[in-house]
Design a protein around this motif. Structure first.
Motif, short mmCIF file in Angstrom:
data_model
loop_
_atom_site.label_atom_id
_atom_site.label_comp_id
_atom_site.label_asym_id
_atom_site.label_seq_id
_atom_site.Cartn_x
_atom_site.Cartn_y
_atom_site.Cartn_z
N LEU A 73 0.82 -1.21 0.00
CA LEU A 73 0.00 0.00 0.00
C LEU A 73 0.85 1.26 0.00
CD1 LEU A 73 -2.78 -1.07 2.55
CD2 LEU A 73 -2.99 -0.88 0.06
N LEU A 74 1.99 1.22 0.69
CA LEU A 74 2.87 2.38 0.74
C LEU A 74 3.52 2.68 -0.61
CD1 LEU A 74 4.71 1.79 4.15
CD2 LEU A 74 3.14 3.65 3.61
N ASN A 75 3.47 1.71 -1.52
CA ASN A 75 4.12 1.88 -2.81
C ASN A 75 3.15 1.76 -3.99
OD1 ASN A 75 7.24 2.05 -2.35
ND2 ASN A 75 6.49 0.53 -0.89
N GLY A 76 1.88 1.98 -3.70
CA GLY A 76 0.90 2.08 -4.77
C GLY A 76 0.35 0.78 -5.31
N TYR A 77 0.59 -0.34 -4.61
CA TYR A 77 0.03 -1.63 -5.00
C TYR A 77 -1.20 -1.91 -4.15
CZ TYR A 77 4.50 -2.23 -7.38
OH TYR A 77 5.59 -2.07 -8.19
N SER A 78 -2.30 -2.28 -4.79
CA SER A 78 -3.55 -2.46 -4.05
C SER A 78 -3.54 -3.68 -3.16
CB SER A 78 -4.73 -2.53 -5.02
OG SER A 78 -4.54 -3.58 -5.97
N THR A 79 -2.74 -4.70 -3.54
CA THR A 79 -2.67 -5.93 -2.75
C THR A 79 -1.24 -6.44 -2.69
OG1 THR A 79 -3.02 -7.40 -4.63
CG2 THR A 79 -4.99 -6.58 -3.49
N ALA A 127 -0.44 -9.44 -3.34
CA ALA A 127 -0.30 -10.32 -4.50
C ALA A 127 0.14 -9.52 -5.73
CB ALA A 127 -1.62 -11.03 -4.78
N GLN A 128 -0.42 -8.32 -5.89
CA GLN A 128 -0.03 -7.46 -7.01
C GLN A 128 1.43 -7.05 -6.90
OE1 GLN A 128 -1.51 -3.37 -7.19
NE2 GLN A 128 -2.17 -3.72 -9.31
N LEU A 129 1.85 -6.72 -5.68
CA LEU A 129 3.25 -6.37 -5.44
C LEU A 129 4.15 -7.56 -5.74
CD1 LEU A 129 5.72 -4.86 -4.36
CD2 LEU A 129 4.97 -5.40 -2.05
N THR A 130 3.78 -8.72 -5.26
CA THR A 130 4.60 -9.92 -5.46
C THR A 130 4.81 -10.21 -6.94
OG1 THR A 130 3.88 -10.91 -3.36
CG2 THR A 130 4.72 -12.42 -5.05
N LYS A 131 3.74 -10.06 -7.74
CA LYS A 131 3.84 -10.30 -9.17
C LYS A 131 4.84 -9.35 -9.83
CE LYS A 131 0.96 -10.76 -13.31
NZ LYS A 131 -0.43 -10.65 -13.85
N SER A 132 4.77 -8.06 -9.47
CA SER A 132 5.70 -7.06 -10.03
C SER A 132 7.12 -7.30 -9.57
CB SER A 132 5.25 -5.65 -9.64
OG SER A 132 4.01 -5.33 -10.21
N PHE A 133 7.27 -7.64 -8.30
CA PHE A 133 8.60 -7.87 -7.72
C PHE A 133 9.27 -9.07 -8.39
CE2 PHE A 133 11.78 -8.93 -4.56
CZ PHE A 133 12.12 -7.71 -4.01
N GLU A 134 8.52 -10.14 -8.57
CA GLU A 134 9.08 -11.34 -9.20
C GLU A 134 9.45 -11.07 -10.66
OE1 GLU A 134 6.02 -14.24 -8.56
OE2 GLU A 134 6.94 -14.97 -6.70
#
Length: 321
Positions: free
Chosen positions: A290-296, A298-305
């Motif tokens: 949330l602090l970096n503009g990802y709603s969930t 899971a969404q962050l994990t997908k981008s990070f990977e």
């Protein structure tokens, strides 16, 4: 009184002043934080006496033959001018002493281009190492048996520690203190030295912000600063174009020309770079998202990977525990 841990910092004519004074300040600050002597910092050179740095400032040193050098705990070689490093490497008696000494130390390493001296001594073989970004290609060419990490601030491989240079010698020394005395003492030192953050070694030498400072026009620099403060918000082309008072089409074209990538990709890199730093905290992944503009998460994990080829959870386990 328990025996002091002796820190030997190797200097030579033409050394980089911060490669010596940075680590020295960290280890001496540890003594202050503890309220008692724990480390003994000694600057060591070939002949002893005053040694002139690349900036012209001289420091007092002990000769490597001094009787005061006993049971060295940590030995670090400073970086410096090409001529200074070459002269040091040609000093066979001093080189022989360094190579023999590191066999008995608890740890040894280099700051910045001091890595070339370690390479000359055959101490980088089959090791992952760091040096200043401008010297990575040369180090890799001269010592192909070493794995040169062009991004890392510092790398620890068993007894061997190497750092990217200048201020990263402070980061590396702080991590050494953290391993010796705990993170609480290291954090006290960081506060006393007025360091913005105790940076982990895996953090890149070049964040997206630093790359922007190298390439961007002033108007885009202000935009990048603004982006860093609004990573938790929805950031799209119209909003960025508005910040620099350009039409959307003109903004997209000029931004892409300036940075070599699209605004969307750049913003994602900014976010993920910040995520890597926040993963060193105990904050839940959902909060970091949330602090970096990802709603969930899971969404962050997908981008990070997609960016790093590893999940945030595994990254945290490997680097931040």
């Amino acid at each position: 009184m328990s025996k002091l841990r002796q820190i030997a910092l190797i200097a030579f004519d033409g050394f980089q002043i911060l490669d010596i004074t940075g680590p020295a300040s960290v280890f001496s600050a540890a003594n202050d934080a503890l309220g008692k002597p724990y480390y003994q910092v000694v600057t060591v050179s070939a002949k002893g006496g005053l040694v002139s740095s690349h900036s012209g400032i001289s420091v007092q040193s002990q000769s490597y033959q001094s009787s005061k050098l006993v049971s060295i705990d940590t030995l670090l070689i400073a970086g410096g001018s090409a001529d200074g490093l070459e002269a040091l490497s040609r000093n066979e008696p001093f080189m022989k002493w360094i190579k023999q000494t590191v066999q008995g130390t608890r740890r040894y390493g280099s700051v910045c281009t001091g890595a070339f001296v370690l390479g000359h001594l055959g101490l980088l073989k089959k090791k992952k190492v760091a040096t200043h970004w401008s010297s990575c290609e040369k180090l890799a060419t001269l010592y192909p048996d070493a794995e040169v990490d062009a991004n890392a601030l510092f790398v620890n491989q068993g007894k061997l520690w190497t750092s990217a240079g200048v201020t990263t010698g402070i980061d590396m020394s702080l991590e050494m203190v953290a391993q010796d005395l705990g993170t609480e003492i290291a954090n006290i030192i960081a506060k006393r030295l007025v360091l913005y953050v105790k940076r982990p070694g895996y953090q890149s030498q070049f964040s997206p912000l630093l790359k922007a400072q190298e390439n961007a026009v002033p108007k885009f620099l202000k935009l990048v600063e603004w982006l860093g403060k609004h990573l938790d918000q929805n950031i799209d082309i119209p909003r960025m174009a508005e910040q620099v008072a350009m039409s959307e089409r003109t903004f997209y074209r000029k931004f892409t020309q300036c940075f070599g990538e699209t605004p969307r990709n750049y913003v994602e890199k900014l976010r993920l770079d910040n995520v890597r730093i926040l993963l060193s905290s105990k904050a839940p992944l959902k909060q970091i998202a949330l602090l970096n503009g990802y709603s969930t998460a899971a969404q962050l994990t997908k981008s990070f990977e997609r960016q790093f080829g590893i999940s945030p959870a595994l990254f945290r386990k490997m680097h931040c525990t």
